[in-house]
Design a protein around this motif. Structure first.
Motif, short mmCIF file in Angstrom:
data_model
loop_
_atom_site.label_atom_id
_atom_site.label_comp_id
_atom_site.label_asym_id
_atom_site.label_seq_id
_atom_site.Cartn_x
_atom_site.Cartn_y
_atom_site.Cartn_z
N PHE A 22 0.83 -1.20 0.00
CA PHE A 22 0.00 0.00 0.00
C PHE A 22 0.87 1.26 0.00
N ARG A 23 1.90 1.27 0.83
CA ARG A 23 2.80 2.43 0.90
C ARG A 23 3.47 2.68 -0.44
N LYS A 24 3.88 1.59 -1.12
CA LYS A 24 4.52 1.73 -2.43
C LYS A 24 3.56 2.31 -3.46
N GLU A 25 2.28 1.92 -3.39
CA GLU A 25 1.29 2.48 -4.31
C GLU A 25 1.16 3.99 -4.11
N VAL A 26 1.17 4.42 -2.85
CA VAL A 26 1.07 5.85 -2.55
C VAL A 26 2.32 6.57 -3.03
N ASP A 27 3.50 5.99 -2.76
CA ASP A 27 4.76 6.59 -3.21
C ASP A 27 4.75 6.78 -4.72
N MET A 28 4.31 5.75 -5.44
CA MET A 28 4.28 5.82 -6.89
C MET A 28 3.34 6.93 -7.37
N ALA A 29 2.18 7.03 -6.75
CA ALA A 29 1.22 8.08 -7.10
C ALA A 29 1.83 9.46 -6.90
N LEU A 30 2.51 9.65 -5.76
CA LEU A 30 3.13 10.95 -5.49
C LEU A 30 4.25 11.25 -6.48
N GLU A 31 5.03 10.24 -6.83
CA GLU A 31 6.11 10.43 -7.81
C GLU A 31 5.55 10.81 -9.18
N GLU A 32 4.34 10.31 -9.48
CA GLU A 32 3.71 10.62 -10.76
C GLU A 32 2.99 11.97 -10.75
N GLY A 33 3.07 12.69 -9.65
CA GLY A 33 2.53 14.04 -9.59
C GLY A 33 1.07 14.17 -9.22
N VAL A 34 0.54 13.17 -8.52
CA VAL A 34 -0.86 13.23 -8.10
C VAL A 34 -1.06 14.38 -7.11
N ASP A 35 -2.16 15.13 -7.28
CA ASP A 35 -2.48 16.23 -6.38
C ASP A 35 -3.45 15.81 -5.28
N VAL A 36 -4.36 14.89 -5.63
CA VAL A 36 -5.40 14.45 -4.71
C VAL A 36 -5.43 12.93 -4.71
N LEU A 37 -5.39 12.36 -3.52
CA LEU A 37 -5.40 10.91 -3.37
C LEU A 37 -6.65 10.51 -2.59
N LEU A 38 -7.41 9.57 -3.15
CA LEU A 38 -8.56 9.03 -2.46
C LEU A 38 -8.28 7.57 -2.13
N ILE A 39 -8.42 7.23 -0.86
CA ILE A 39 -8.29 5.84 -0.44
C ILE A 39 -9.71 5.33 -0.21
N ASP A 40 -10.18 4.52 -1.14
CA ASP A 40 -11.53 3.97 -1.07
C ASP A 40 -11.45 2.62 -0.35
#
Length: 110
Positions: A22-40
């Motif tokens: 899960f942490r790696k998925e978040v790290d990848m999203a941030l590296e890709e420049g995500v502004d808003v993250l939703l954890i459903d």
């Protein structure tokens, strides 16, 4: 300006065995420049202390990057855990994706 949004949907039990993935998925999203993250969390059946800990770590990381994080679709067990640990005051918890869409839309107009 359209926000760059990523939705993560962990499944099953959010515990120590899933935490690193899960942490790696978040790290990848941030590296890709995500502004808003939703954890459903609609497909999460149980969260233990390790799972709660990784959610806090992820929240701190997202905030350190000046990005936004929302949580939605929590079940009764997760809701109770959030309330007992006061995490319901730390995380922005929304009832579902429709509420998230409305929140993002209203935020982008502001």
């Amino acid at each position: 300006m359209e926000a760059n949004i990523r939705i993560l949907e962990p499944t099953g039990i959010l515990d120590g065995t899933q935490a690193e993935i899960f942490r790696k998925e978040v790290d990848m999203a941030l590296e890709e420049g995500v502004d808003v993250l939703l954890i459903d969390l609609k497909d999460i059946t149980f969260v233990d202390s390790s799972g709660l800990g990784i959610l806090v770590v992820v929240l701190k990381k997202v905030r350190a990057c000046n990005k936004l994080l929302y949580v939605c679709s929590i079940n009764e067990q997760v809701k109770m855990l959030f309330e007992l640990t006061s995490m319901d005051r730390v995380f922005e918890v929304l009832p579902d994706r429709d509420a998230f869409a409305a929140k993002v839309e209203s935020t982008s107009k502001a």
